[in-house]
Scaffold this active site. Structure first.
Site, PDB file in Angstrom:
ATOM      1  N   GLY A   1       0.781  -1.241   0.000  1.00 30.14           N
ATOM      2  CA  GLY A   1       0.000   0.000   0.000  1.00 30.14           C
ATOM      3  C   GLY A   1       0.807   1.283   0.000  1.00 30.14           C
ATOM      4  O   GLY A   1       0.412   2.262   0.625  1.00 30.14           O
ATOM      5  N   THR A   2       1.939   1.303  -0.741  1.00 27.36           N
ATOM      6  CA  THR A   2       2.727   2.550  -0.784  1.00 27.36           C
ATOM      7  C   THR A   2       1.968   3.662  -1.518  1.00 27.36           C
ATOM      8  O   THR A   2       2.011   4.823  -1.103  1.00 27.36           O
ATOM      9  CB  THR A   2       4.099   2.320  -1.451  1.00 27.36           C
ATOM     10  OG1 THR A   2       3.909   1.640  -2.688  1.00 27.36           O
ATOM     11  CG2 THR A   2       5.025   1.514  -0.558  1.00 27.36           C
TER      12      THR A   2
ATOM     13  N   ILE B   1      -7.144  -9.046 -11.968  1.00 20.80           N
ATOM     14  CA  ILE B   1      -7.694  -8.484 -13.206  1.00 20.80           C
ATOM     15  C   ILE B   1      -9.213  -8.435 -13.054  1.00 20.80           C
ATOM     16  O   ILE B   1      -9.863  -9.457 -12.843  1.00 20.80           O
ATOM     17  CB  ILE B   1      -7.317  -9.334 -14.443  1.00 20.80           C
ATOM     18  CG1 ILE B   1      -5.786  -9.348 -14.639  1.00 20.80           C
ATOM     19  CG2 ILE B   1      -8.019  -8.830 -15.696  1.00 20.80           C
ATOM     20  CD1 ILE B   1      -5.156  -8.073 -15.143  1.00 20.80           C
ATOM     21  N   LEU B   2      -9.753  -7.232 -13.126  1.00 19.11           N
ATOM     22  CA  LEU B   2     -11.206  -7.061 -12.990  1.00 19.11           C
ATOM     23  C   LEU B   2     -11.881  -7.274 -14.333  1.00 19.11           C
ATOM     24  O   LEU B   2     -11.328  -6.921 -15.371  1.00 19.11           O
ATOM     25  CB  LEU B   2     -11.506  -5.654 -12.460  1.00 19.11           C
ATOM     26  CG  LEU B   2     -10.948  -5.384 -11.058  1.00 19.11           C
ATOM     27  CD1 LEU B   2     -10.997  -3.907 -10.733  1.00 19.11           C
ATOM     28  CD2 LEU B   2     -11.706  -6.189 -10.014  1.00 19.11           C
TER      29      LEU B   2
ATOM     30  N   ASN C   1      -6.055   4.192 -12.443  1.00 19.10           N
ATOM     31  CA  ASN C   1      -4.962   3.259 -12.172  1.00 19.10           C
ATOM     32  C   ASN C   1      -3.651   3.978 -12.412  1.00 19.10           C
ATOM     33  O   ASN C   1      -3.561   4.843 -13.278  1.00 19.10           O
ATOM     34  CB  ASN C   1      -5.068   2.048 -13.105  1.00 19.10           C
ATOM     35  CG  ASN C   1      -3.980   1.017 -12.834  1.00 19.10           C
ATOM     36  OD1 ASN C   1      -3.714   0.671 -11.682  1.00 19.10           O
ATOM     37  ND2 ASN C   1      -3.346   0.525 -13.884  1.00 19.10           N
TER      38      ASN C   1
ATOM     39  N   HIS D   1       0.282   3.286 -13.497  1.00 22.04           N
ATOM     40  CA  HIS D   1       1.145   2.270 -14.113  1.00 22.04           C
ATOM     41  C   HIS D   1       2.571   2.806 -14.125  1.00 22.04           C
ATOM     42  O   HIS D   1       2.798   3.960 -14.501  1.00 22.04           O
ATOM     43  CB  HIS D   1       0.668   1.988 -15.548  1.00 22.04           C
ATOM     44  CG  HIS D   1       1.482   0.929 -16.232  1.00 22.04           C
ATOM     45  ND1 HIS D   1       1.315  -0.414 -15.947  1.00 22.04           N
ATOM     46  CD2 HIS D   1       2.479   1.008 -17.144  1.00 22.04           C
ATOM     47  CE1 HIS D   1       2.196  -1.108 -16.680  1.00 22.04           C
ATOM     48  NE2 HIS D   1       2.903  -0.270 -17.406  1.00 22.04           N
TER      49      HIS D   1
END
Length: 211
Positions: free
Chosen positions: A14-15, A95-96, A110, A112
């Site tokens: 959780g950074t 993966i949703l 998101n 990346h």
């Protein structure tokens, strides 16, 4: 304009969640509040970070469902129950399926760790991204915050920042520099812009409106 309720989806340490919590404390997330942290497995450190910040934590564990689709449906139900306006994927390793994107069109962000369209898509996550960048010999890499679409890493780009690749970099040192100089800066910024209603999506282009 009432404050937007944000859910942060996590799978590990959780950074990036911490960067959002810190930004919220500084008052950098305008018109938004982190209302929930949802983990894809129990016991991850990100849930501890949420608890320390007084943010409710929940678990929707992938192993409790027969398929990604069943898990995604459960997640959508949870988000709706919590009245969430914006979903942020912060190191979320499941993966949703399309149900998520359909429930929250242009409302899932998101981050990346590369400059999309480079080093993205299937199999490009975590250290793999930085390994590929170094193998390719690029001189700059960086981070991208984008809206999530049904195509992996293929949604409209909100913000990007370049970070120099330095002589002697390892995937680990490059990962760290990109987090510190790009991910932890861009993600809170994008979240704040969304919460202020300043992101306008037109096809592949995201326009940032004046405040």
């Amino acid at each position: 304009m009432s404050a937007k309720r944000i859910a942060v989806l996590v799978s590990g340490g959780g950074t990036n969640l911490q960067a959002l919590i810190d930004a919220q404390r500084r008052g950098d997330i305008v018109n938004g509040e982190i209302a929930a942290v949802i983990a894809s497995k129990p016991g991850v450190y990100a849930l501890e970070r949420a608890a320390n910040a007084g943010i409710p934590g929940y678990v929707v564990a992938r192993k409790d469902y027969p398929s990604s689709q069943a898990m995604t449906a459960a997640l959508v139900d949870k988000l709706r129950e919590l009245n969430i306006d914006l979903v942020v994927l912060a190191g979320f390793m499941v993966i949703l399926t399309q149900e998520m994107v359909r429930a929250y069109p242009n409302a899932i962000l998101n981050v990346h760790p590369a400059l999309i369209p480079s080093f993205c898509g299937e199999g490009c996550y975590g250290l793999h991204v930085h390994e590929r960048a170094l193998e390719y010999g690029v001189k700059v890499s960086g981070a991208t915050v984008h809206f999530v679409s049904e195509e992996c890493d293929g949604g409209p780009i909100v913000l990007q920042r370049a970070v120099a690749v330095e002589e002697g970099d390892t995937p680990e040192t490059l990962q760290r520099r990109i987090m510190e100089q790009a991910e932890w800066v861009l993600l809170p910024q994008a979240v704040s812009l969304f919460c202020q209603g300043r992101l306008q999506v037109e096809g592949r282009n995201v326009h940032i409106l004046e405040s």
